[in-house]
Write a protein that holds these residues in place. Sequence first.
Motif, PDB file in Angstrom:
ATOM      1  N   ARG A  26       0.826  -1.214   0.000  1.00 59.77           N
ATOM      2  CA  ARG A  26       0.000   0.000   0.000  1.00 59.77           C
ATOM      3  C   ARG A  26       0.853   1.253   0.000  1.00 59.77           C
ATOM      4  N   LEU A  27       1.969   1.265   0.721  1.00 61.01           N
ATOM      5  CA  LEU A  27       2.855   2.432   0.713  1.00 61.01           C
ATOM      6  C   LEU A  27       3.475   2.618  -0.670  1.00 61.01           C
ATOM      7  N   ALA A  28       3.789   1.509  -1.334  1.00 60.95           N
ATOM      8  CA  ALA A  28       4.385   1.591  -2.667  1.00 60.95           C
ATOM      9  C   ALA A  28       3.419   2.173  -3.687  1.00 60.95           C
ATOM     10  N   ARG A  29       2.125   2.097  -3.428  1.00 61.53           N
ATOM     11  CA  ARG A  29       1.144   2.730  -4.312  1.00 61.53           C
ATOM     12  C   ARG A  29       1.232   4.251  -4.239  1.00 61.53           C
ATOM     13  N   ARG A  30       1.734   4.742  -3.123  1.00 70.20           N
ATOM     14  CA  ARG A  30       1.787   6.187  -2.911  1.00 70.20           C
ATOM     15  C   ARG A  30       3.161   6.792  -3.170  1.00 70.20           C
ATOM     16  N   ASP A  77      10.690   1.569   2.284  1.00 69.04           N
ATOM     17  CA  ASP A  77      11.340   0.722   3.286  1.00 69.04           C
ATOM     18  C   ASP A  77      11.644   1.493   4.572  1.00 69.04           C
ATOM     19  N   ASP A  78      12.112   2.734   4.423  1.00 70.83           N
ATOM     20  CA  ASP A  78      12.372   3.567   5.602  1.00 70.83           C
ATOM     21  C   ASP A  78      11.095   3.815   6.395  1.00 70.83           C
ATOM     22  N   ALA A  79      10.016   4.129   5.680  1.00 75.41           N
ATOM     23  CA  ALA A  79       8.733   4.387   6.350  1.00 75.41           C
ATOM     24  C   ALA A  79       8.241   3.136   7.070  1.00 75.41           C
ATOM     25  N   LEU A  80       8.426   1.979   6.448  1.00 74.07           N
ATOM     26  CA  LEU A  80       8.003   0.724   7.067  1.00 74.07           C
ATOM     27  C   LEU A  80       8.818   0.432   8.325  1.00 74.07           C
ATOM     28  N   GLN A  81      10.118   0.659   8.240  1.00 73.64           N
ATOM     29  CA  GLN A  81      10.972   0.447   9.413  1.00 73.64           C
ATOM     30  C   GLN A  81      10.578   1.412  10.538  1.00 73.64           C
ATOM     31  N   GLU A  82      10.352   2.661  10.189  1.00 73.56           N
ATOM     32  CA  GLU A  82       9.940   3.648  11.189  1.00 73.56           C
ATOM     33  C   GLU A  82       8.578   3.308  11.789  1.00 73.56           C
ATOM     34  N   ALA A  99       1.909   4.087   9.463  1.00 75.31           N
ATOM     35  CA  ALA A  99       2.720   3.925   8.253  1.00 75.31           C
ATOM     36  C   ALA A  99       2.561   5.099   7.296  1.00 75.31           C
ATOM     37  N   VAL A 100       1.347   5.532   7.072  1.00 71.48           N
ATOM     38  CA  VAL A 100       1.142   6.625   6.119  1.00 71.48           C
ATOM     39  C   VAL A 100       1.709   7.932   6.670  1.00 71.48           C
ATOM     40  N   ARG A 101       1.629   8.124   7.976  1.00 75.92           N
ATOM     41  CA  ARG A 101       2.241   9.322   8.572  1.00 75.92           C
ATOM     42  C   ARG A 101       3.759   9.274   8.453  1.00 75.92           C
ATOM     43  N   ARG A 102       4.338   8.107   8.639  1.00 71.68           N
ATOM     44  CA  ARG A 102       5.797   7.965   8.496  1.00 71.68           C
ATOM     45  C   ARG A 102       6.212   8.191   7.045  1.00 71.68           C
ATOM     46  N   LEU A 103       5.390   7.731   6.110  1.00 73.30           N
ATOM     47  CA  LEU A 103       5.697   7.950   4.695  1.00 73.30           C
ATOM     48  C   LEU A 103       5.645   9.440   4.356  1.00 73.30           C
ATOM     49  N   ILE A 104       4.643  10.126   4.837  1.00 72.43           N
ATOM     50  CA  ILE A 104       4.533  11.562   4.578  1.00 72.43           C
ATOM     51  C   ILE A 104       5.730  12.292   5.165  1.00 72.43           C
TER      52      ILE A 104
END
Length: 190
Positions: A49-53, A61-66, A91-96
């Motif tokens: 799902r993160l890879a879609r964004r 990967d960094d966002a997932l680890q965080e 996860a989405v907050r870490r990605l942002i």
Amino acid sequence: MRPFPFRRRAAPDVTAESGDADLVTAVAARSTTALRILHQRHAPWLRARLARRCADADVVDDALQETFLAVWRSAGRFRGDNVAGWLWTIAVRRLISALRGRGARWVGSGIAPDDSCPVASAEDVVLLGVEHGDLGAALNRLSPELRAVIEATVLDGLTTKEAAGLLGIPEGTVKTRAMRARARLREELS
């Protein structure tokens, strides 16, 4: 006098069959086994799902680890029964946060794919078409609350219950907003 007057609870025994809420409780008690099981269970779909964004796999990967680091730190504050929704929110907050800090590229951000930024999959091509085609323009004209419901239920493929947990609104509200959004999209596209 002891430096810490509270006593840490012993981590409950967990297995791969344990429920998500039990795993989070065990993580709060500092069980690395529980964190590993939670990671094995949820990391694959979170990554997808993160890879879609975000097209940058390193940022994902960094966002997932965080995300799982945040779970380790804050598991004791988790309240509720929707662990998947809680994980997705983190996860989405870490990605942002990662995207703001690194200047990485969102999928469909208006940057045309070229040799330096290839589109990785057919799904990316479809999502880019949605973002920049007639449907993307119609989605952008929706109010933010209607657009969020459509993105969660249609683009992310969440159930009504999962979308309600993710967005923090009742299931009935998700259904109503989805119905209103579809009606507006039909008007826009006809």
